[in-house]
Design a protein around this motif. Sequence first.
Motif, PDB file in Angstrom:
ATOM      1  N   PHE A  75       0.829  -1.207   0.000  1.00 12.91           N
ATOM      2  CA  PHE A  75       0.000   0.000   0.000  1.00 12.91           C
ATOM      3  C   PHE A  75       0.861   1.254   0.000  1.00 12.91           C
ATOM      4  CE2 PHE A  75      -3.757  -2.441   1.860  1.00 12.91           C
ATOM      5  CZ  PHE A  75      -4.504  -2.345   0.701  1.00 12.91           C
ATOM      6  N   LEU A  76       1.888   1.276   0.846  1.00 19.00           N
ATOM      7  CA  LEU A  76       2.763   2.451   0.891  1.00 19.00           C
ATOM      8  C   LEU A  76       3.512   2.642  -0.422  1.00 19.00           C
ATOM      9  CD1 LEU A  76       4.212   2.274   4.507  1.00 19.00           C
ATOM     10  CD2 LEU A  76       2.734   4.055   3.554  1.00 19.00           C
ATOM     11  N   ALA A  77       4.020   1.557  -0.977  1.00 24.46           N
ATOM     12  CA  ALA A  77       4.755   1.650  -2.238  1.00 24.46           C
ATOM     13  C   ALA A  77       3.856   2.156  -3.358  1.00 24.46           C
ATOM     14  CB  ALA A  77       5.350   0.291  -2.602  1.00 24.46           C
ATOM     15  N   ASP A  78       2.624   1.663  -3.394  1.00 25.65           N
ATOM     16  CA  ASP A  78       1.690   2.110  -4.425  1.00 25.65           C
ATOM     17  C   ASP A  78       1.299   3.577  -4.231  1.00 25.65           C
ATOM     18  OD1 ASP A  78       1.801  -0.384  -5.565  1.00 25.65           O
ATOM     19  OD2 ASP A  78      -0.121  -1.061  -4.753  1.00 25.65           O
ATOM     20  N   GLU A  79       1.299   4.038  -2.993  1.00 20.42           N
ATOM     21  CA  GLU A  79       0.998   5.443  -2.721  1.00 20.42           C
ATOM     22  C   GLU A  79       2.143   6.340  -3.191  1.00 20.42           C
ATOM     23  OE1 GLU A  79      -1.254   8.671  -1.576  1.00 20.42           O
ATOM     24  OE2 GLU A  79      -1.866   6.569  -1.694  1.00 20.42           O
ATOM     25  N   VAL A  80       3.370   5.865  -3.048  1.00 21.07           N
ATOM     26  CA  VAL A  80       4.542   6.640  -3.457  1.00 21.07           C
ATOM     27  C   VAL A  80       4.592   6.783  -4.971  1.00 21.07           C
ATOM     28  CG1 VAL A  80       7.075   6.615  -3.549  1.00 21.07           C
ATOM     29  CG2 VAL A  80       5.894   6.075  -1.411  1.00 21.07           C
ATOM     30  N   GLU A  86      12.550   0.499  -9.718  1.00 21.46           N
ATOM     31  CA  GLU A  86      13.324  -0.665  -9.283  1.00 21.46           C
ATOM     32  C   GLU A  86      13.344  -0.822  -7.764  1.00 21.46           C
ATOM     33  OE1 GLU A  86      17.747  -2.696  -9.729  1.00 21.46           O
ATOM     34  OE2 GLU A  86      17.321  -0.811 -10.764  1.00 21.46           O
ATOM     35  N   ARG A  87      13.618   0.244  -7.034  1.00 19.69           N
ATOM     36  CA  ARG A  87      13.711   0.098  -5.574  1.00 19.69           C
ATOM     37  C   ARG A  87      12.356  -0.202  -4.936  1.00 19.69           C
ATOM     38  NH1 ARG A  87      17.722   4.653  -3.381  1.00 19.69           N
ATOM     39  NH2 ARG A  87      16.131   5.978  -4.310  1.00 19.69           N
ATOM     40  N   ILE A  88      11.287   0.343  -5.480  1.00 23.80           N
ATOM     41  CA  ILE A  88       9.952   0.004  -4.970  1.00 23.80           C
ATOM     42  C   ILE A  88       9.652  -1.461  -5.279  1.00 23.80           C
ATOM     43  CG2 ILE A  88       7.479   0.397  -5.299  1.00 23.80           C
ATOM     44  CD1 ILE A  88       8.105   3.387  -5.484  1.00 23.80           C
ATOM     45  N   GLY A  89      10.008  -1.891  -6.484  1.00 27.15           N
ATOM     46  CA  GLY A  89       9.837  -3.306  -6.833  1.00 27.15           C
ATOM     47  C   GLY A  89      10.654  -4.200  -5.919  1.00 27.15           C
ATOM     48  N   ASN A  90      11.868  -3.776  -5.596  1.00 21.51           N
ATOM     49  CA  ASN A  90      12.706  -4.559  -4.674  1.00 21.51           C
ATOM     50  C   ASN A  90      12.063  -4.657  -3.294  1.00 21.51           C
ATOM     51  OD1 ASN A  90      14.622  -4.917  -6.677  1.00 21.51           O
ATOM     52  ND2 ASN A  90      15.977  -3.303  -5.937  1.00 21.51           N
ATOM     53  N   ALA A  91      11.498  -3.538  -2.820  1.00 22.59           N
ATOM     54  CA  ALA A  91      10.833  -3.544  -1.515  1.00 22.59           C
ATOM     55  C   ALA A  91       9.639  -4.492  -1.515  1.00 22.59           C
ATOM     56  CB  ALA A  91      10.393  -2.126  -1.145  1.00 22.59           C
ATOM     57  N   LYS A  92       8.858  -4.454  -2.586  1.00 20.07           N
ATOM     58  CA  LYS A  92       7.708  -5.358  -2.693  1.00 20.07           C
ATOM     59  C   LYS A  92       8.165  -6.818  -2.758  1.00 20.07           C
ATOM     60  CE  LYS A  92       4.201  -2.446  -4.827  1.00 20.07           C
ATOM     61  NZ  LYS A  92       3.271  -2.348  -5.961  1.00 20.07           N
ATOM     62  N   ASP A  93       9.222  -7.076  -3.514  1.00 21.44           N
ATOM     63  CA  ASP A  93       9.751  -8.445  -3.608  1.00 21.44           C
ATOM     64  C   ASP A  93      10.248  -8.934  -2.252  1.00 21.44           C
ATOM     65  OD1 ASP A  93       9.170  -8.422  -6.303  1.00 21.44           O
ATOM     66  OD2 ASP A  93      11.259  -8.178  -6.954  1.00 21.44           O
ATOM     67  N   ALA A  94      10.929  -8.066  -1.515  1.00 22.57           N
ATOM     68  CA  ALA A  94      11.432  -8.452  -0.190  1.00 22.57           C
ATOM     69  C   ALA A  94      10.273  -8.743   0.761  1.00 22.57           C
ATOM     70  CB  ALA A  94      12.336  -7.356   0.371  1.00 22.57           C
ATOM     71  N   GLY A  95       9.215  -7.929   0.686  1.00 27.65           N
ATOM     72  CA  GLY A  95       8.035  -8.190   1.512  1.00 27.65           C
ATOM     73  C   GLY A  95       7.385  -9.515   1.166  1.00 27.65           C
ATOM     74  N   ALA A  96       7.273  -9.788  -0.127  1.00 22.44           N
ATOM     75  CA  ALA A  96       6.702 -11.069  -0.564  1.00 22.44           C
ATOM     76  C   ALA A  96       7.590 -12.228  -0.126  1.00 22.44           C
ATOM     77  CB  ALA A  96       6.526 -11.069  -2.080  1.00 22.44           C
TER      78      ALA A  96
END
Length: 124
Positions: A75-80, A86-96
């Motif tokens: 949710f936070l990444a999508d809000e940003v 790439e870094r948002i994708g990395n954050a989402k991948d790490a969360g997953a």
Amino acid sequence: MAFRLSERATSFRHAIRGILLVVRTQPNAWIHLVATLGVIGAGLCLPLVHWEWAALVFAIGLVWTAEALNTAIEFLADEVSQEKRERIGNAKDAGAAGVLLASITAAIVGLIVFLPHLLALAER
């Protein structure tokens, strides 16, 4: 800062709203919900001891916590930014990855708890 029961009640309402949000918006949460109910049902059908229940409760809580935190990251990444970054994708991948690791851990705990009971049933 003083302790106020009304503020604690508000905090619990927000937390419950968050749980419902995870279940409503995350398809994988439905899988976790079915797995949770299945584990509880299987546990009620088998003669589990206290430590086995404790291990199962911890494993279930671990998965739900990981899913909630991953949802918050998404949710936070999508809000940003809605664009691919790439870094948002990395954050989402790490969360997953956290959810996957928690789920694998929970499955291993389930095997440790349930397998001896199921083998004992099979020997009868």
